[in-house]
Design a protein around this motif. Structure first.
Motif, PDB file in Angstrom:
ATOM      1  N   ALA A  86      -2.268  12.225  -1.797  1.00 56.44           N
ATOM      2  CA  ALA A  86      -1.235  11.301  -2.266  1.00 56.44           C
ATOM      3  C   ALA A  86      -1.913  10.085  -2.874  1.00 56.44           C
ATOM      4  N   LEU A  87      -1.339   9.593  -3.942  1.00 58.98           N
ATOM      5  CA  LEU A  87      -1.883   8.424  -4.636  1.00 58.98           C
ATOM      6  C   LEU A  87      -0.730   7.530  -5.040  1.00 58.98           C
ATOM      7  N   HIS A  88      -0.766   6.274  -4.624  1.00 57.56           N
ATOM      8  CA  HIS A  88       0.259   5.295  -4.987  1.00 57.56           C
ATOM      9  C   HIS A  88      -0.344   4.263  -5.937  1.00 57.56           C
ATOM     10  N   VAL A  89       0.364   3.974  -7.013  1.00 55.40           N
ATOM     11  CA  VAL A  89      -0.102   2.989  -7.993  1.00 55.40           C
ATOM     12  C   VAL A  89       1.091   2.169  -8.463  1.00 55.40           C
ATOM     13  N   PRO A  90       0.835   0.945  -8.958  1.00 54.64           N
ATOM     14  CA  PRO A  90       1.925   0.131  -9.513  1.00 54.64           C
ATOM     15  C   PRO A  90       2.152   0.447 -10.985  1.00 54.64           C
ATOM     16  N   ALA A  91       3.376   0.312 -11.425  1.00 54.47           N
ATOM     17  CA  ALA A  91       3.695   0.510 -12.841  1.00 54.47           C
ATOM     18  C   ALA A  91       3.242  -0.707 -13.644  1.00 54.47           C
ATOM     19  N   GLY A  92       2.764  -0.450 -14.861  1.00 48.15           N
ATOM     20  CA  GLY A  92       2.385  -1.525 -15.759  1.00 48.15           C
ATOM     21  C   GLY A  92       1.078  -2.204 -15.440  1.00 48.15           C
ATOM     22  N   ARG A  93       0.299  -1.652 -14.539  1.00 48.54           N
ATOM     23  CA  ARG A  93      -0.982  -2.249 -14.144  1.00 48.54           C
ATOM     24  C   ARG A  93      -2.093  -1.221 -14.335  1.00 48.54           C
ATOM     25  N   PRO A  94      -3.182  -1.575 -15.031  1.00 46.11           N
ATOM     26  CA  PRO A  94      -4.284  -0.613 -15.198  1.00 46.11           C
ATOM     27  C   PRO A  94      -4.877  -0.213 -13.853  1.00 46.11           C
TER      28      PRO A  94
END
Length: 321
Positions: A121-129
């Motif tokens: 599982a990988l969580h990332v924020p939208a709009g951020r490199p």
């Protein structure tokens, strides 16, 4: 419009490149087969007039040169276009969040700068490199997220870097697309893209036993590294300058190796220098550092690299908060 969702900033450019390559390839295919069909009809058996025989003996070299040169120029243009996209894909912005990804038969292990960990599982924020530093503990894997249009081999004992900016919230599948054994088909996971505020809440609610940099600092001391290498907090004057380089300011600097080759001390360099020290030996240091291959696991190496990055104040690694 692609049949796959476009969930990253460069997905549309990848799709446009693929569409251009497909259209040009079909055009060339149509031209070649069109000329073949034309000649089959024109010079078919039984058509033996003088005009046909005369045409068969005539060759228009200018036409041949023109269409060959035109297709060469077009495909070379596509090559340059693809090269530009490829180069951009491996040059992350300075403010990119750095996340460590380790492939292992048959799972993906994810480590965040704050010490949070996940499996598949990988969580990332939208709009951020987001920059992924990827390695493998055993065999060659391949990290792929079709919705983001990213795909890269993950090699054992080496760091591979990849970055993206997610533009669409939601959940997307990630895969290993390199056959890696009998459990290859199960080596999948989920990428979850959250709004910035939701991502910050998620980080705060996931248990973490200290940051990666803190774990790396403790490992730096416990492994005896501080006895030779000066750092910002421990034994600042312990090392003879000719014995071992200082770790302060090393990350991001240019290092001249023993063979005279200059290289930037990025995360991949630090990782490889720990595992394969003789090949990363500095030109001005006579003492040979022992290899830690087989001594430290990839999770320990990620922690050490994260700590060493913090010793370069001008280039602090992003915490993701």
């Amino acid at each position: 419009m692609s049949w796959l969702p476009e969930a990253s900033a460069h997905a549309a450019r990848i799709d446009l490149l693929l569409a251009g390559l497909t259209i040009i390839s079909l055009a060339v295919l149509g031209l070649v087969f069109g000329l073949m069909v034309l000649n089959v009809i024109r010079f078919r058996a039984g058509r033996t007039t003088a005009v046909a025989r005369a045409a068969a003996g005539h060759k228009n070299w200018w036409f041949e040169i023109a269409w060959t040169a035109a297709t060469l120029v077009i495909f070379f243009g596509l090559f340059l276009w693809a090269t530009q996209l490829y180069v951009v894909g491996f040059r992350p912005p300075a403010d990119a969040i750095q996340i460590y990804v380790t492939g292992k038969q048959w799972m993906w292990k994810i480590q965040y700068p704050g010490g949070q960990r996940e499996i598949n599982a990988l969580h990332v924020p939208a709009g951020r490199p987001v920059r992924l530093l990827m390695t493998s503990e055993d065999v060659i894997h391949d990290f792929s997220v079709p919705a983001l249009r990213i795909k890269h081999d993950v090699l054992p004992g080496r760091y591979q870097s990849l970055w993206f900016t997610a533009t669409r919230t939601g959940s997307f599948r990630l895969y290993c697309t390199q056959f890696c054994g009998v459990g290859h088909s199960r080596m999948t996971g989920t990428l979850t893209v959250l709004e910035a505020a939701d991502y910050a809440d998620w980080l705060n609610n996931v248990p973490a036993s200290g940051s990666l940099a803190m774990a790396g600092e403790a490992l730096f001391i416990r492994s005896g590294c501080s006895g030779c290498h000066a750092s910002s907090r421990y034994a600042p004057d312990a090392a003879d300058a000719s014995r071992a380089p200082s770790m302060v300011g090393l990350y991001g600097s240019r290092v001249v190796l023993a063979d005279g080759h200059a290289i930037v001390a990025d995360a991949a360099f630090l990782h490889d220098a720990i595992l394969d020290s003789p090949r990363r030996q500095g030109a001005s240091f006579a003492t040979e550092m022992p290899s830690f291959r087989g001594v430290l696991g990839e999770e320990d190496l990620a922690a050490l690299v994260a700590y060493l990055q913090t010793l370069s104040p001008a280039l602090p690694p992003d915490t993701g908060n």
